[in-house]
Design a protein around this motif. Sequence first.
Motif, PDB file in Angstrom:
ATOM      1  N   ASN A  49       6.747 -45.563   4.636  1.00  0.00           N
ATOM      2  CA  ASN A  49       6.523 -46.527   3.554  1.00  0.00           C
ATOM      3  C   ASN A  49       5.112 -46.410   2.981  1.00  0.00           C
ATOM      4  O   ASN A  49       4.917 -46.445   1.765  1.00  0.00           O
ATOM      5  N   ALA A  50       4.120 -46.276   3.864  1.00  0.00           N
ATOM      6  CA  ALA A  50       2.729 -46.138   3.406  1.00  0.00           C
ATOM      7  C   ALA A  50       2.557 -44.880   2.563  1.00  0.00           C
ATOM      8  O   ALA A  50       1.871 -44.903   1.524  1.00  0.00           O
ATOM      9  N   LEU A  51       3.177 -43.778   2.984  1.00  0.00           N
ATOM     10  CA  LEU A  51       3.069 -42.535   2.224  1.00  0.00           C
ATOM     11  C   LEU A  51       3.779 -42.640   0.876  1.00  0.00           C
ATOM     12  O   LEU A  51       3.274 -42.127  -0.134  1.00  0.00           O
ATOM     13  N   PHE A  52       4.929 -43.296   0.840  1.00  0.00           N
ATOM     14  CA  PHE A  52       5.634 -43.497  -0.439  1.00  0.00           C
ATOM     15  C   PHE A  52       4.770 -44.325  -1.393  1.00  0.00           C
ATOM     16  O   PHE A  52       4.632 -43.990  -2.569  1.00  0.00           O
ATOM     17  N   ILE A  53       4.197 -45.401  -0.904  1.00  0.00           N
ATOM     18  CA  ILE A  53       3.349 -46.260  -1.743  1.00  0.00           C
ATOM     19  C   ILE A  53       2.144 -45.469  -2.245  1.00  0.00           C
ATOM     20  O   ILE A  53       1.805 -45.505  -3.436  1.00  0.00           O
ATOM     21  N   TYR A  54       1.500 -44.742  -1.343  1.00  0.00           N
ATOM     22  CA  TYR A  54       0.363 -43.910  -1.739  1.00  0.00           C
ATOM     23  C   TYR A  54       0.784 -42.905  -2.814  1.00  0.00           C
ATOM     24  O   TYR A  54       0.155 -42.780  -3.866  1.00  0.00           O
ATOM     25  N   HIS A  55       1.848 -42.148  -2.539  1.00  0.00           N
ATOM     26  CA  HIS A  55       2.292 -41.064  -3.412  1.00  0.00           C
ATOM     27  C   HIS A  55       2.636 -41.585  -4.816  1.00  0.00           C
ATOM     28  O   HIS A  55       2.216 -40.987  -5.814  1.00  0.00           O
ATOM     29  N   LYS A  56       3.380 -42.675  -4.889  1.00  0.00           N
ATOM     30  CA  LYS A  56       3.778 -43.219  -6.193  1.00  0.00           C
ATOM     31  C   LYS A  56       2.576 -43.712  -6.988  1.00  0.00           C
ATOM     32  O   LYS A  56       2.447 -43.407  -8.178  1.00  0.00           O
ATOM     33  N   ASN A  57       1.717 -44.461  -6.351  1.00  0.00           N
ATOM     34  CA  ASN A  57       0.607 -45.084  -7.067  1.00  0.00           C
ATOM     35  C   ASN A  57      -0.493 -44.088  -7.420  1.00  0.00           C
ATOM     36  O   ASN A  57      -1.073 -44.161  -8.504  1.00  0.00           O
ATOM     37  N   VAL A  58      -0.762 -43.132  -6.544  1.00  0.00           N
ATOM     38  CA  VAL A  58      -1.733 -42.089  -6.881  1.00  0.00           C
ATOM     39  C   VAL A  58      -1.151 -41.188  -7.976  1.00  0.00           C
ATOM     40  O   VAL A  58      -1.886 -40.711  -8.845  1.00  0.00           O
ATOM     41  N   VAL A  67       0.648 -42.154 -10.498  1.00  0.00           N
ATOM     42  CA  VAL A  67       0.358 -42.856 -11.761  1.00  0.00           C
ATOM     43  C   VAL A  67      -1.103 -42.657 -12.138  1.00  0.00           C
ATOM     44  O   VAL A  67      -1.433 -42.364 -13.300  1.00  0.00           O
ATOM     45  N   PHE A  68      -1.990 -42.787 -11.166  1.00  0.00           N
ATOM     46  CA  PHE A  68      -3.422 -42.607 -11.417  1.00  0.00           C
ATOM     47  C   PHE A  68      -3.715 -41.175 -11.873  1.00  0.00           C
ATOM     48  O   PHE A  68      -4.494 -40.948 -12.802  1.00  0.00           O
ATOM     49  N   LEU A  69      -3.066 -40.197 -11.249  1.00  0.00           N
ATOM     50  CA  LEU A  69      -3.254 -38.805 -11.648  1.00  0.00           C
ATOM     51  C   LEU A  69      -2.768 -38.561 -13.076  1.00  0.00           C
ATOM     52  O   LEU A  69      -3.383 -37.792 -13.823  1.00  0.00           O
ATOM     53  N   PRO A 128       4.171 -36.432 -12.448  1.00  0.00           N
ATOM     54  CA  PRO A 128       4.182 -37.893 -12.386  1.00  0.00           C
ATOM     55  C   PRO A 128       5.242 -38.524 -13.299  1.00  0.00           C
ATOM     56  O   PRO A 128       5.806 -39.564 -12.952  1.00  0.00           O
ATOM     57  N   VAL A 129       5.528 -37.882 -14.435  1.00  0.00           N
ATOM     58  CA  VAL A 129       6.574 -38.436 -15.305  1.00  0.00           C
ATOM     59  C   VAL A 129       7.930 -38.347 -14.608  1.00  0.00           C
ATOM     60  O   VAL A 129       8.692 -39.325 -14.571  1.00  0.00           O
ATOM     61  N   ALA A 130       8.236 -37.184 -14.016  1.00  0.00           N
ATOM     62  CA  ALA A 130       9.505 -37.036 -13.287  1.00  0.00           C
ATOM     63  C   ALA A 130       9.544 -37.975 -12.086  1.00  0.00           C
ATOM     64  O   ALA A 130      10.595 -38.568 -11.793  1.00  0.00           O
ATOM     65  N   ILE A 188       7.059 -49.363  -8.381  1.00  0.00           N
ATOM     66  CA  ILE A 188       5.761 -48.688  -8.380  1.00  0.00           C
ATOM     67  C   ILE A 188       4.777 -49.847  -8.362  1.00  0.00           C
ATOM     68  O   ILE A 188       4.537 -50.509  -9.372  1.00  0.00           O
ATOM     69  N   GLU A 189       4.272 -50.115  -7.195  1.00  0.00           N
ATOM     70  CA  GLU A 189       3.583 -51.358  -6.893  1.00  0.00           C
ATOM     71  C   GLU A 189       2.470 -51.709  -7.883  1.00  0.00           C
ATOM     72  O   GLU A 189       2.383 -52.847  -8.349  1.00  0.00           O
ATOM     73  N   THR A 190       1.630 -50.757  -8.220  1.00  0.00           N
ATOM     74  CA  THR A 190       0.517 -51.036  -9.125  1.00  0.00           C
ATOM     75  C   THR A 190       1.021 -51.420 -10.509  1.00  0.00           C
ATOM     76  O   THR A 190       0.565 -52.403 -11.093  1.00  0.00           O
ATOM     77  N   LEU A 191       1.959 -50.648 -11.037  1.00  0.00           N
ATOM     78  CA  LEU A 191       2.494 -50.945 -12.367  1.00  0.00           C
ATOM     79  C   LEU A 191       3.241 -52.276 -12.367  1.00  0.00           C
ATOM     80  O   LEU A 191       3.123 -53.062 -13.313  1.00  0.00           O
ATOM     81  N   ASP A 192       3.984 -52.524 -11.302  1.00  0.00           N
ATOM     82  CA  ASP A 192       4.720 -53.787 -11.205  1.00  0.00           C
ATOM     83  C   ASP A 192       3.756 -54.966 -11.141  1.00  0.00           C
ATOM     84  O   ASP A 192       3.979 -55.991 -11.791  1.00  0.00           O
ATOM     85  N   ALA A 193       2.672 -54.820 -10.381  1.00  0.00           N
ATOM     86  CA  ALA A 193       1.685 -55.900 -10.265  1.00  0.00           C
ATOM     87  C   ALA A 193       1.004 -56.173 -11.606  1.00  0.00           C
ATOM     88  O   ALA A 193       0.611 -57.308 -11.883  1.00  0.00           O
ATOM     89  N   LEU A 194       0.874 -55.125 -12.426  1.00  0.00           N
ATOM     90  CA  LEU A 194       0.270 -55.294 -13.756  1.00  0.00           C
ATOM     91  C   LEU A 194       1.274 -55.774 -14.796  1.00  0.00           C
ATOM     92  O   LEU A 194       0.907 -55.984 -15.951  1.00  0.00           O
ATOM     93  N   GLY A 195       2.529 -55.933 -14.385  1.00  0.00           N
ATOM     94  CA  GLY A 195       3.556 -56.419 -15.305  1.00  0.00           C
ATOM     95  C   GLY A 195       4.067 -55.370 -16.280  1.00  0.00           C
ATOM     96  O   GLY A 195       4.646 -55.708 -17.313  1.00  0.00           O
TER      97      GLY A 195
END
Length: 183
Positions: A42-51, A53-55, A101-103, A115-122
């Motif tokens: 779970n930690a790796l999935f969260i890291y991978h998805k959110n990084v 987006v940042f990339l 990242p788009v795929a 995608i936790e960061t995007l979801d938190a930003l609405g």
Amino acid sequence: MDQTRYSGPARGLHWLMAVLILLTIPAGMIMVQPGLDRGLQNALFIYHKNVGVFLLLLVVLRLLWRWRNPPPPKPASLPAWQARIAELTHGALYLLLFLLPVAGYVRVKAGGFPIETLDALGVPSFVPRSDSLAEVAKTVHYGAGLVIAAIVAMHVGAALFHGIVKRDGVFSRMWPPVGGGAR
């Protein structure tokens, strides 16, 4: 002003992205291994998805910077075939750094995952919930991930060859990451 080196912001963006990519590729490979501890997975999935987006944001920023601040000319000693391979490699890296990242985003959102960061930003989802779309995006993301891993390895190998063996100024155009008196 040193006209043979990349600018400080260009070098900073390059090395920030390099570190994140070199951490994100193995995270992506490890997180899908069967039998992995669920907490680590779970930690790796969260890291991978959110990084990821940042990339994507960083690659857009880097392309905008490059458009407004063209890279320095390649050393005259660089053979034309090597310069052409470098251009093709960089083009492929930029394409993949956008595509991956788009795929990944499409795979996650079409699959109904957060995608936790995007979801938190609405930020709303830009793709519909669709298992078939998620499967296609997953395949594209996986295949592009293998290709970018190979190209990154080739890029690192070429950089080390120029920096350690040839010492022809190619590596020093991007090194050190910060400082060094570049324009």
